[in-house]
Design an enzyme around this catalytic site. Structure first.
Site, mmCIF file in Angstrom:
data_model
loop_
_atom_site.group_PDB
_atom_site.id
_atom_site.type_symbol
_atom_site.label_atom_id
_atom_site.label_comp_id
_atom_site.label_asym_id
_atom_site.label_seq_id
_atom_site.Cartn_x
_atom_site.Cartn_y
_atom_site.Cartn_z
ATOM 1 N N ASP A 174 -36.279 1.893 -7.630
ATOM 2 C CA ASP A 174 -37.714 1.913 -7.954
ATOM 3 C C ASP A 174 -37.976 1.424 -9.375
ATOM 4 O OD1 ASP A 174 -36.982 4.327 -9.409
ATOM 5 O OD2 ASP A 174 -37.216 5.416 -7.526
ATOM 6 N N LYS A 186 -30.709 3.161 -4.345
ATOM 7 C CA LYS A 186 -31.506 4.388 -4.405
ATOM 8 C C LYS A 186 -30.559 5.545 -4.073
ATOM 9 C CE LYS A 186 -35.623 6.341 -4.545
ATOM 10 N NZ LYS A 186 -36.389 6.496 -5.775
#
Ligand code: NAP
Length: 432
Positions: free
Chosen positions: A297, A231
């Protein structure tokens, strides 16, 4: 090394390691923890299946020499310790072992064996293969597209356990020091008076050894790609650094065996997209391993909507924890998801069921032993006993294809025959 509660079996030899290469004798001593609750039923079935697979593959030439070591309820009842020191010693000395699920008593009283072993042996990779066996009930349309292996970093990230509880003296002290040294950063905390604080250390060494293990494994097993999960768009100096260090390591250590998206970006910037695409195509055609990355994600969406794009993953600790459970759900879930905690430098490895002790089913001989059995399959492959591992796979494929399964699959399959744990082991052995 001397043991008082563990009985070291006669007729077996130690697995050793030289320069990172395992040396496995024909009669290796394998420490095992039976496990609590359903662990007892599962272990009995698993041991039979693994022994049968070795016999099927090698006749009497090779044999696993099991050595019981203790942890959990059994250790506490018999030796008044949830985790006797000897157990750690045995895993340290005999290198490769396996464990069933263990009870974690609520309210403390036992240090987690997993954490203790991970720390003690520096088992920095948690390896979780995820593949589908034909006939296993699945919530997705094309479970056959899922054939992935997660290499999850096991020793750092937010899991390091450096936390300061809101309201505690340490929390106040930490905030005072932090505020004094980094006033601008401190001002970013939205509710500073009531915030708990956690630290997220991610190192060059920790990243490199994990990514190196994933790439080496992918090359040795002729896989197509390694995807770095991160991320980094939000956490630049931890997650983003993991990505950057991962790419750098791939290029530095694996050179012409790999082609990275970073190289593609560079070529695109210098010579245009078409040239970059051609370069990548040629590299992959020549058999190079693709090293790419994905944001943590979107990976959950893409592994469902285009599973065939993914193969081996290299992930940080928390992302890998989420991802491996989510992937396991696509291919039949917890009853058959295997795992291994490994240090690829020292050779130490502990393979384990990924589910818990399922106490309501304890000693009823009903649960699915697949998770421990497939962890054993991973162990055999890790030892270089691929033919025996193949026999385990044939066994489980055959039993499931014949629709002879334990309750957890039976309730989701039409026209299946329900077997108990030991009967499922028999069915597997018959199909080897
Ligand atoms: P659990 O033992 O994993 O069981 C949860 C549910 O998962 C079971 O009720 C069952 O579902 C299904 N399940 C688990 N193992 C199965 C198997 N072999 N075959 C078929 N289905 C299986 O989780 P828990 O009840 O939350 O935890 C129980 C204890 O295990 C706790 O003490 C926990 O700390 C410990 N634990 C240990 C480990 C470990 O040692 N690695 C990991 C996790 C939890 P159905 O009810 O739908 O049949």
């Amino acid at each position: 090394m001397s043991y008082t509660i563990i009985k070291v079996p006669q007729g077996g030899e130690k697995i050793t390691v030289t320069n990172g290469e395992l040396k496995v004798p024909n009669n290796p001593i394998i420490p095992f923890i039976e496990g609590d609750g359903t662990g007892r039923d599962i272990w009995r079935a698993s041991q039979r299946v693994l022994d049968a697979a070795v016999e099927k593959a090698y006749g009497s030439k090779r044999k696993l020499v099991w050595m019981e070591v203790y942890a959990g309820e059994k250790a506490f009842t018999q030796f008044n310790s949830w985790l006797p020191e000897e157990t750690l010693q045995a895993f340290r000395e005999f290198l490769v072992g396996i464990k069933g699920p263990l009870t974690t008593p609520i309210g403390g009283g036992m240090r987690s064996l997993n954490v203790a072993l991970r720390k003690e042996l520096d088992l920095y990779v948690c390896q979780r293969p995820v593949r589908w066996f034909e006939g296993v009930p699945s919530p997705v349309k094309r479970p056959q597209d899922v054939d992935m292996v997660v290499f999850r970093e096991n020793t750092e990230d937010i899991y390091t356990g450096i936390e300061f509880e809101n309201g505690s003296d340490d929390n106040k002290k930490f905030k005072e020091i932090f505020k004094a040294a980094f006033p601008k950063e401190f001002a970013k905390i939205r509710f500073p008076d009531t915030s708990g604080i956690g630290l997220k250390p991610v190192s060059v060494e920790g990243t490199e050894r994990l990514v190196r293990a994933a790439i080496k494994w992918a090359l040795a097993n002729k896989r197509k790609s390694v995807t770095l999960v991160h991320k980094g768009n939000i956490m630049k100096f931890t997650e983003g650094a993991f990505r950057n260090w991962g790419y750098a390591l791939a290029e530095k250590e694996f050179g012409d065996k790999v082609y990275t998206w970073q190289t593609w970006e560079k070529t695109k910037a210098d010579k245009g997209e078409e040239v970059a695409n051609k370069e990548q195509e040629a590299a992959l055609k020549a058999g190079r391993l693709l090293i790419k990355d994905v944001i943590a994600d979107i990976v959950f969406q893409q592994t469902i909507t285009r599973a065939t794009d993914f193969d081996v993953f290299a992930t940080m600790n928390l992302n890998g924890d989420y991802l491996s459970d989510a992937l396991a759900a696509q291919v039949g879930g917890i009853g058959i998801a295997p795992g291994g905690n490994i240090n690829f430098d020292t050779g130490h490895a502990v393979f384990e069921a990924t589910h818990g002790t399922a106490p309501k089913y304890a000693d009823k001989d009903v649960v699915n032993p697949g998770s421990v059995i497939l962890s054993g399959e991973m162990m055999l492959r890790y030892m270089g006993w691929g033919e025996a591992a193949d026999a385990v796979v044939r066994g489980i494929e055959g039993a499931i294809a014949a629709k002879t399964v334990t309750y957890d699959f039976h309730r989701l399959m039409d026209g299946a025959t329900k077997l108990n744990t030991s009967q499922f082991a028999d069915a597997m052995i018959a199909k080897m």
